[in-house]
Enzyme design. Structure first.
Site, PDB file in Angstrom:
ATOM      1  N   CYS A 139       3.212 -26.438  -5.154  1.00  0.00           N
ATOM      2  CA  CYS A 139       2.894 -27.179  -6.378  1.00  0.00           C
ATOM      3  C   CYS A 139       3.291 -26.408  -7.628  1.00  0.00           C
ATOM      4  O   CYS A 139       4.001 -26.926  -8.494  1.00  0.00           O
ATOM      5  CB  CYS A 139       1.408 -27.553  -6.400  1.00  0.00           C
ATOM      6  SG  CYS A 139       0.269 -26.153  -6.465  1.00  0.00           S
ATOM      7  N   HIS A 146      -4.393 -26.698  -7.567  1.00  0.00           N
ATOM      8  CA  HIS A 146      -3.243 -27.603  -7.551  1.00  0.00           C
ATOM      9  C   HIS A 146      -2.842 -27.936  -8.977  1.00  0.00           C
ATOM     10  O   HIS A 146      -3.695 -28.049  -9.861  1.00  0.00           O
ATOM     11  CB  HIS A 146      -3.593 -28.889  -6.785  1.00  0.00           C
ATOM     12  CG  HIS A 146      -2.413 -29.776  -6.537  1.00  0.00           C
ATOM     13  ND1 HIS A 146      -1.246 -29.318  -5.970  1.00  0.00           N
ATOM     14  CD2 HIS A 146      -2.207 -31.088  -6.794  1.00  0.00           C
ATOM     15  CE1 HIS A 146      -0.378 -30.320  -5.886  1.00  0.00           C
ATOM     16  NE2 HIS A 146      -0.940 -31.409  -6.379  1.00  0.00           N
ATOM     17  N   GLU A 195       4.439 -34.432  -8.426  1.00  0.00           N
ATOM     18  CA  GLU A 195       3.783 -33.255  -7.842  1.00  0.00           C
ATOM     19  C   GLU A 195       4.413 -32.899  -6.506  1.00  0.00           C
ATOM     20  O   GLU A 195       5.004 -33.747  -5.829  1.00  0.00           O
ATOM     21  CB  GLU A 195       2.295 -33.558  -7.602  1.00  0.00           C
ATOM     22  CG  GLU A 195       2.095 -34.707  -6.626  1.00  0.00           C
ATOM     23  CD  GLU A 195       0.664 -34.903  -6.146  1.00  0.00           C
ATOM     24  OE1 GLU A 195      -0.170 -34.030  -6.420  1.00  0.00           O
ATOM     25  OE2 GLU A 195       0.401 -35.921  -5.499  1.00  0.00           O
TER      26      GLU A 195
END
Lengths: 200, 338
Positions: free
Chosen positions: B238, B292, B304
């Site tokens: 991420c 994240h 993402e």
């Protein structure tokens, strides 16, 4: 002295630039006019750049069009401003006695793996020992460590919580060379180490 | 017509004047572009992590500024800068060297250390750094540090602490980050370098085109698999995706998602603009638990690199999700903690 004919292009230019020199009044008028032109030009350039900076503020970020962007450098700095202040996120802290045992135990097991670097161990083997107790992201930082540079060889005491929130605990673990300060956080996989330093 | 004939005289003047105007305007624009990122250490790039440290002081250690150093420490800092400058290393290398020496020896040329570590940079003769006498010589130890730093690929685009750790391979990999603010302060105090982070004056918005550039980069990576620890070009985690997307846009971010959270000013998530970063945390009130990071695209959409087994994808922002951190980060803008 060369002969100057009153005819032709050069004579016409001569008449132009000599015009201000014919009298003090003309000279004064010329100087005033030139100054006015210079000031006007400076003001004009200033106004144009301020306006373009203003539109940069207004338009930055809010457009998403499919044209290609020049990759590389950001545009000219815009007018100095700061976002409206927002309060920092701070978890409500809990009493040290509320530190969950699994968190303390992960810190202790992680520290035991950290000091375990027998002669000749490879960086990969050392990281593999830490893997079960470390967040995925932080493993990426640990791979840069040369285990031969780790000063400690054994853990010498119990883990102790120094700061407790509901899902993050700061834990100190003493070793024979220094005291570790370990950040343990609750992840989907359970408690994991997400950072550490030495207690200075 | 006859009346207008004298105007022919103006033709050469207008030509010369026009050329002059064109020349000046282009020069002006080029100058503006060239200093676009401010007087940063890497021309045109903004080190968002360094800005957040130098301007908020949040992660900087207590009382660390050039003014609080003693005479010996200032002398050693000046020596490091002088040696590095003489070698032709750019100011960002001075900054990395100063942060390293502060962490390793507290900027003191100490004749002792862990096992055989010695000197300003705590270099170890047994690990190929030179003889004990050499590593105790500030000129030698700075020289070999700089030499090895400049060999690190892309060293000047890495966060300061990562560049330092790549050279030192220390047991405390991100300990150098504590001293980035002090090192930046020293570089500006002792060597007159302005705006070491290169992010320009205070800003509340991303540079023009940066958001679009980052989003377009990320959209171009849609479908590539998530692999933890990966920063492209074929797989991403991420924060690796975000790192690369903003690198393309001229903004350098730290490596890990909670560090990226700190690398700029914050806005409430509902006020997020395209290019802002959104975060998930197991405790959304606790930045330490951030795990994240996502790139907001506008209109409730985000891009993402989600998790193992998935690929880079575009999704609607789950505004009601319990792990969504209530603040978004606008990378490289001025920190705005209340």
């Amino acid at each position: 002295m060369p002969i100057r004919t009153p005819r032709g292009r050069s004579a016409a230019y001569r008449a132009l630039w000599q015009w201000p020199l014919r009298s003090p009044a003309r000279l004064g008028l010329t100087v005033v006019l030139l100054l006015a032109v210079v000031v006007g030009a400076v003001a004009g350039i200033g106004a144009v750049t301020v306006r373009s900076a203003g539109t940069a503020v207004a338009s930055s970020g809010v457009t998403l069009t499919p044209q290609p962007t020049p990759a590389g450098r950001p545009a000219a700095p815009v007018t100095p401003t700061v976002l409206p202040p927002v309060p920092a996120l701070t978890p409500s802290s809990l009493p040290l006695s509320a530190a969950p045992n699994p968190a303390l135990s992960v810190a202790a097991r992680w520290a035991a793996a950290w000091v375990n670097h027998p002669q000749g161990v490879s960086a990969q083997q050392w990281v593999d020992g830490l893997r079960p107790f470390t967040t995925d992201e932080y493993l990426g930082v640990l791979v840069g460590v040369d285990p031969a540079n780790i000063p400690a060889t054994r853990v010498t005491g119990e883990p102790r919580a120094t700061k407790v929130a509901s899902r993050s605990v700061q834990v100190t673990v003493p070793t024979n060379a220094l005291t570790l300060d370990v950040l343990v956080v609750l992840t989907d996989e359970g408690w994991r180490v997400a950072g550490y330093d030495r207690v200075s | 017509m006859r009346l207008l004939r004298p105007l022919r005289l103006l033709v050469p003047l207008v030509a010369v004047g026009g050329a002059l105007v064109i020349f000046l305007v282009f020069g002006f624009l080029a100058y503006q572009g060239g200093t676009g990122g401010g007087a940063g250490l890497v021309p045109g790039y903004c080190d968002a992590g360094l800005r957040s440290i130098t301007q908020s002081g949040s992660r900087a250690a207590v009382g660390d500024s050039a003014a609080t150093l003693n005479e010996e420490q200032r002398q050693n800092a000046a020596t490091i800068i002088g040696v590095a400058r003489q070698k032709g290393a750019p100011p960002r290398a001075w900054l990395v060297a100063l942060a390293t020496a502060k962490q390793e020896s507290d900027l003191r040329n100490i004749p002792y250390g862990d096992r055989d570590s010695l000197g300003l940079f705590q270099q170890r003769p047994s690990q190929g750094w030179g003889s004990p006498a050499q590593v105790l010589d500030p000129v030698y130890s700075t020289t070999i540090f700089i030499d090895r730093l400049l060999q690190v690929p892309n060293w000047d685009r890495l966060p300061v602490t990562v560049a330092a750790q790549t050279v030192q391979r220390s047991a405390f990999p991100d300990a150098y980050a504590k001293w980035e603010g002090l090192a930046a302060d020293l570089v500006s105090q002792l060597a007159g370098v302005t705006d070491p982070a290169g992010c320009g004056p205070n800003t509340a918005t991303l540079p023009e085109g940066a958001a679009r550039g980052a989003i377009q980069f990320a959209l171009g990576e849609v479908g590539k698999p998530y692999v933890w620890g990966a920063t492209g070009p074929n797989t991403y985690d991420c924060s690796g995706l975000i790192l690369r997307a903003f690198q393309v846009a001229g903004i350098d971010l730290p490596r890990v998602s909670w560090q990226q959270f700190a690398a700029g000013g914050h806005v409430p998530v509902k006020q997020a603009q395209p290019g802002d970063l959104l975060f998930y945390a197991t405790d959304p009130s606790d930045p330490a638990t951030i795990h994240h990071v996502m790139l907001y695209m506008g209109d409730g959409q985000m891009v993402e690199a989600p998790y193992s087994g998935e690929s880079v994808r575009v999704r609607s922002v789950p505004w009601g999700y319990s792990e969504l951190v209530p603040l978004a980060t606008r990378p490289g803008t001025t920190p705005n903690r209340a």
